[in-house]
Design a protein around this motif. Structure first.
Motif, PDB file in Angstrom:
ATOM      1  N   THR A   1       0.847  -1.183   0.000  1.00 44.18           N
ATOM      2  CA  THR A   1       0.000   0.000   0.000  1.00 44.18           C
ATOM      3  C   THR A   1       0.886   1.238   0.000  1.00 44.18           C
ATOM      4  O   THR A   1       1.825   1.316   0.788  1.00 44.18           O
ATOM      5  CB  THR A   1      -0.919   0.005   1.239  1.00 44.18           C
ATOM      6  N   ARG A   2       0.600   2.149  -0.916  1.00 38.63           N
ATOM      7  CA  ARG A   2       1.418   3.358  -0.992  1.00 38.63           C
ATOM      8  C   ARG A   2       0.517   4.578  -1.065  1.00 38.63           C
ATOM      9  O   ARG A   2      -0.532   4.555  -1.715  1.00 38.63           O
ATOM     10  CB  ARG A   2       2.324   3.318  -2.223  1.00 38.63           C
ATOM     11  N   ILE A   3       0.924   5.640  -0.385  1.00 40.44           N
ATOM     12  CA  ILE A   3       0.129   6.857  -0.412  1.00 40.44           C
ATOM     13  C   ILE A   3       1.042   8.015  -0.845  1.00 40.44           C
ATOM     14  O   ILE A   3       2.186   8.112  -0.408  1.00 40.44           O
ATOM     15  CB  ILE A   3      -0.509   7.101   0.987  1.00 40.44           C
ATOM     16  N   THR A   4       0.551   8.836  -1.754  1.00 37.20           N
ATOM     17  CA  THR A   4       1.309  10.012  -2.192  1.00 37.20           C
ATOM     18  C   THR A   4       0.391  11.227  -2.040  1.00 37.20           C
ATOM     19  O   THR A   4      -0.777  11.171  -2.427  1.00 37.20           O
ATOM     20  CB  THR A   4       1.726   9.874  -3.672  1.00 37.20           C
ATOM     21  N   LEU A   5       0.910  12.286  -1.436  1.00 40.37           N
ATOM     22  CA  LEU A   5       0.107  13.490  -1.226  1.00 40.37           C
ATOM     23  C   LEU A   5       0.879  14.697  -1.748  1.00 40.37           C
ATOM     24  O   LEU A   5       2.040  14.896  -1.395  1.00 40.37           O
ATOM     25  CB  LEU A   5      -0.192  13.681   0.262  1.00 40.37           C
ATOM     26  N   TRP A   6       0.233  15.477  -2.600  1.00 39.76           N
ATOM     27  CA  TRP A   6       0.848  16.707  -3.106  1.00 39.76           C
ATOM     28  C   TRP A   6       0.202  17.904  -2.425  1.00 39.76           C
ATOM     29  O   TRP A   6      -1.032  18.014  -2.399  1.00 39.76           O
ATOM     30  CB  TRP A   6       0.624  16.831  -4.611  1.00 39.76           C
ATOM     31  N   GLY A   7       1.030  18.787  -1.879  1.00 38.26           N
ATOM     32  CA  GLY A   7       0.519  19.980  -1.232  1.00 38.26           C
ATOM     33  C   GLY A   7       1.157  21.225  -1.824  1.00 38.26           C
ATOM     34  O   GLY A   7       2.085  21.131  -2.637  1.00 38.26           O
ATOM     35  N   SER A   8       0.666  22.385  -1.405  1.00 38.35           N
ATOM     36  CA  SER A   8       1.195  23.638  -1.949  1.00 38.35           C
ATOM     37  C   SER A   8       2.642  23.877  -1.527  1.00 38.35           C
ATOM     38  O   SER A   8       3.360  24.643  -2.171  1.00 38.35           O
ATOM     39  CB  SER A   8       0.297  24.803  -1.520  1.00 38.35           C
ATOM     40  N   LYS A   9       3.072  23.245  -0.426  1.00 40.28           N
ATOM     41  CA  LYS A   9       4.435  23.492   0.042  1.00 40.28           C
ATOM     42  C   LYS A   9       5.319  22.245   0.032  1.00 40.28           C
ATOM     43  O   LYS A   9       6.450  22.285   0.525  1.00 40.28           O
ATOM     44  CB  LYS A   9       4.392  24.054   1.473  1.00 40.28           C
ATOM     45  N   GLY A  10       4.782  21.144  -0.474  1.00 35.58           N
ATOM     46  CA  GLY A  10       5.621  19.945  -0.492  1.00 35.58           C
ATOM     47  C   GLY A  10       4.846  18.703  -0.864  1.00 35.58           C
ATOM     48  O   GLY A  10       3.689  18.783  -1.306  1.00 35.58           O
ATOM     49  N   LYS A  11       5.481  17.576  -0.658  1.00 34.66           N
ATOM     50  CA  LYS A  11       4.916  16.313  -1.107  1.00 34.66           C
ATOM     51  C   LYS A  11       5.322  15.202  -0.130  1.00 34.66           C
ATOM     52  O   LYS A  11       6.415  15.243   0.449  1.00 34.66           O
ATOM     53  CB  LYS A  11       5.480  16.027  -2.498  1.00 34.66           C
ATOM     54  N   ILE A  12       4.447  14.229   0.041  1.00 34.50           N
ATOM     55  CA  ILE A  12       4.749  13.082   0.901  1.00 34.50           C
ATOM     56  C   ILE A  12       4.531  11.802   0.096  1.00 34.50           C
ATOM     57  O   ILE A  12       3.513  11.667  -0.587  1.00 34.50           O
ATOM     58  CB  ILE A  12       3.816  13.026   2.136  1.00 34.50           C
ATOM     59  N   VAL A  13       5.469  10.870   0.194  1.00 35.15           N
ATOM     60  CA  VAL A  13       5.295   9.540  -0.392  1.00 35.15           C
ATOM     61  C   VAL A  13       5.565   8.536   0.732  1.00 35.15           C
ATOM     62  O   VAL A  13       6.594   8.628   1.403  1.00 35.15           O
ATOM     63  CB  VAL A  13       6.297   9.270  -1.535  1.00 35.15           C
ATOM     64  N   ALA A  14       4.658   7.601   0.960  1.00 35.56           N
ATOM     65  CA  ALA A  14       4.888   6.657   2.056  1.00 35.56           C
ATOM     66  C   ALA A  14       4.351   5.277   1.741  1.00 35.56           C
ATOM     67  O   ALA A  14       3.339   5.116   1.049  1.00 35.56           O
ATOM     68  CB  ALA A  14       4.243   7.171   3.341  1.00 35.56           C
ATOM     69  N   ASP A  15       5.057   4.275   2.224  1.00 33.69           N
ATOM     70  CA  ASP A  15       4.525   2.919   2.260  1.00 33.69           C
ATOM     71  C   ASP A  15       4.834   2.381   3.656  1.00 33.69           C
ATOM     72  O   ASP A  15       5.293   3.132   4.510  1.00 33.69           O
ATOM     73  CB  ASP A  15       5.114   2.047   1.139  1.00 33.69           C
ATOM     74  N   ARG A  16       4.606   1.071   3.887  1.00 28.57           N
ATOM     75  CA  ARG A  16       4.750   0.602   5.265  1.00 28.57           C
ATOM     76  C   ARG A  16       6.203   0.603   5.748  1.00 28.57           C
ATOM     77  O   ARG A  16       6.480   0.507   6.934  1.00 28.57           O
ATOM     78  CB  ARG A  16       4.123  -0.773   5.450  1.00 28.57           C
TER      79      ARG A  16
END
Lengths: 369, 291
Positions: free
Chosen positions: A240-255
């Motif tokens: 499972t992987r989650i990626t989030l794009w925001g106005s000031k940055g980005k997050i990519v995560a898995d377990r």
């Protein structure tokens, strides 16, 4: 000591049973399953009291709490029977196959004043918890878009004879697999206002779906793509992987790890700096009393036990994965089914209109998690 | 048992820190000859013990070794069984009983047990377990297998359930049939030692995570250090580098400072890494290969 009974000893039930039995504050007082042979072997070799019938177990063993790990289609009646007896409930995910049923269970649990939990173990994975912490810090700014993915090798052949191959029993990629990334999205972004472009595809299964794709629209503006496929043999196990794009940055995560990119405009939270940051499971994971297949499984059971202890002492512990939070995912699943079937969005929201006036999960989620 | 044991996680896309790295390794090692090349460079550095799962691809490695007794005559396989994913996937596909049926060669026995109820359960489990062990051991026929491990998901599941008899059955069969030492991998050292003591398995070989940062050491690093001092068991440390979180020298120095750790299992993908680990070990231990 908290006394716990376990219903269902399939793959998940057995593993829950092993972990709670090893828990220093838990006494396992009963196990039930419809398969006589498994019951017989377990009773003979482990000395655990076994039952063929669920309600007989509840009434005879009189547990403080029950752990339900049966096929999803059986959850509602079993949860109700426990709630009627004032028993705390840990139920495997998803909570039910209908948002209206789940809503009813939320109301009953609240009336019964018991502790509830649903097996969304990703909320106890160090890297996914860290995502929540970074998001709450506001470091990546306003979220524009998310991508929630799960892939794994579950159905790799046309055949298959268990409940997982029948949607009416709670099988299928949507209920079984997609529920996990949907739960993470619910945790991070709340409940979507609507969904669109949903595709439920069959690759091998005759009676249910093997892949789920959709676009979720959130009230404040962000969107999220959901991409899930449980017939992906290239994966060794569920990923499972989650990626989030925001106005000031980005997050990519898995377990295993979280990668965070922070723009110059971001205010880095403690332990982070501008540019790329990588944190691994080795530093993000709290130790557990007993390890089986991943700390998150032990951690969620321990959380359930601690909540019961706290409720006995009149204290409160953040519920994190209770029935109310699981209801959000059940509602989204229903929206996805309606969208894929071409039913207009308004017809797919019966549960939302009948929510109890008090909505503790909203306030809790925003205030404390 | 040798001081340095070579592990196989890296060959099968298992990496506890990064799924990206895991995938890259799975790509690199999809051809069995790439696995054999790495095992050969380990052997060239004196590492002749291979602690491996009973994955189908290991059968190909075993065939290769069997075909060249001149080069691999002293080579030792330390099988870790069962290959859990095979069974887990079968349970997902066929349900619990369906999976047991699929893997039990003598189907009649299980059917009789299902029909007959309680009286058959005891005898049946013992028969079923030994049949499954034999099926897993088949690929190593004619090769040296001085130690046979029960792998951690199974050990920990059985320990949690308190299914004590399973350990007795496994140990007995490994000794009787394969003239080998039974051994146990666990993520829960203390609970496993307690279980083995209850069952009467003396001075057992137990492999568990042991590393400087306490990564995946259930109950905490201090407790593990206490157990190493106080309990009689032959300790094998795995995850000593905590998937790369601890620099190699620091990691192995920590092991050296715990002299009751008898062996270290480590995985490496490159000849350079194997060489440097072997060199470090020979610096830290007088006889790094054979303990």
């Amino acid at each position: 000591m908290i006394s716990i009974a376990v219903a269902g000893i399939g793959k998940m039930g057995l593993s829950h049973l092993a972990m709670v039995r090893a828990h220093p504050d838990v006494d396992v007082v009963g196990v039930c399953d419809s398969a006589g042979y498994l019951r017989d072997v377990l009773g003979k070799y482990t000395g655990l009291p076994t039952f063929a019938d669920y309600t007989t177990m509840l009434d005879t063993a009189k547990p403080d709490a029950v752990l339900i790990a049966t096929p999803t289609g059986a959850h509602v009646d079993m949860v109700r029977a426990a709630l009627d007896r004032g028993i705390h409930v840990f139920c495997e995910k998803p909570l039910s196959l209908s948002a209206a049923d789940s809503l009813d269970l939320v109301a009953r649990a609240e009336a019964a004043g018991v502790v509830t939990a649903v097996g969304y173990h990703n909320r106890f994975v160090g890297a996914f918890r860290e995502v929540k912490r970074v998001l709450d810090s506001g470091a990546i700014g306003d979220i524009n878009h998310a991508l929630a993915e799960s892939y794994g090798p579950v159905v790799l052949r046309p055949k298959g004879a268990t409940w997982r191959s029948r949607r009416t029993a709670g099988g299928g990629c949507l209920y079984d697999y997609a529920a996990h990334p949907l739960d993470l999205l619910a945790w991070y972004l709340g409940e979507p206002a609507k969904v669109s472009g949903t595709a439920l595809g069959s690759i091998f299964s005759a009676e249910t779906d093997d892949e789920v794709y959709s676009l979720l629209h959130y009230p404040a503006g962000p969107t999220a793509h959901l991409s899930v496929n449980w017939s992906d043999e290239s994966q060794r196990k569920m990923t499972t992987r989650i990626t989030l794009w925001g106005s000031k940055g980005k997050i990519v995560a898995d377990r295993q790890e979280i990668q965070v990119y922070l723009r110059d405009t971001a205010t880095p939270p403690e332990g982070y700096h501008h540019g790329w940051n990588v944190h691994y499971t080795t530093e993000l994971t709290d130790p557990v009393w007993f390890y089986l297949r991943g700390e998150e499984y032990s951690a969620q059971l321990d959380h359930f036990v601690r909540q019961i202890q706290a409720s006995g002492a009149g204290e409160a512990v953040d519920p994190l994965n209770d029935f109310a939070s699981a209801l959000v995912t059940d509602e989204v699943i229903e929206k996805l089914l309606a969208d894929a079937a071409g039913i207009p969005a308004t017809a797919a929201e019966p549960a939302a209109a009948h929510r109890p006036a008090r909505r503790p999960f909203w306030s809790r989620r925003h205030a404390t998690v | 048992m040798d001081r340095l044991l070579f592990g196989d996680n890296q060959f099968f896309g298992i990496n506890h820190m990064s799924e990206e790295k895991a995938r890259a390794q799975a790509v690199r090692f999809q051809d069995t000859s790439a696995v054999i090349d790495v095992l050969d460079s380990a052997l060239d550095n004196g590492i002749r013990s291979f602690m491996c799962t009973t994955h189908d691809r290991i059968a190909e490695v075993a065939d290769h070794m069997r075909a060249d007794p001149a080069r691999y005559g002293d080579y030792q396989f330390l099988p870790c069984m069962p290959y859990a994913h095979k069974y887990a996937n079968a349970v997902t596909e066929d349900g619990m009983l369906g999976a047991i049926k699929r893997f039990t060669p003598e189907q009649g026995m299980l059917s009789a047990a299902l029909a007959g109820g309680k009286s058959l359960a005891t005898k049946d489990i013992e028969g079923m377990v030994t049949l499954l062990i034999d099926a897993e051991m088949k690929m190593f026929q004619g090769l040296k297998t001085p130690v046979v491990f029960l792998q951690n998901v199974v050990v920990d599941l059985l320990v949690g359930l308190r299914f004590d008899d399973a350990f007795r059955i496994f140990a007995q069969h490994i000794r009787d049939r394969y003239d080998a030492e039974p051994a146990f991998i666990t993520m829960n050292l203390e609970a496993t030692l307690d279980t083995l003591e209850r069952v009467g398995i003396e001075n057992p070989i137990v492999c568990a995570n042991m590393n400087k940062i306490g990564f995946r050491m259930s109950g905490g690093i201090e407790r593990y250090e206490q157990l190493l001092e106080e309990r009689d068991f032959q300790a094998i440390a795995m995850s000593v580098f905590a998937s790369g979180a601890i620099p190699a020298r620091e990691a192995l120095e920590w092991v050296r400072d715990h002299p009751s750790i008898r062996s270290v299992v480590f995985g490496a993908s490159s000849a350079a890494n194997i060489r440097s680990t072997a060199a470090l070990a020979s610096e830290l231990w007088p006889d790094p290969v054979a303990a």
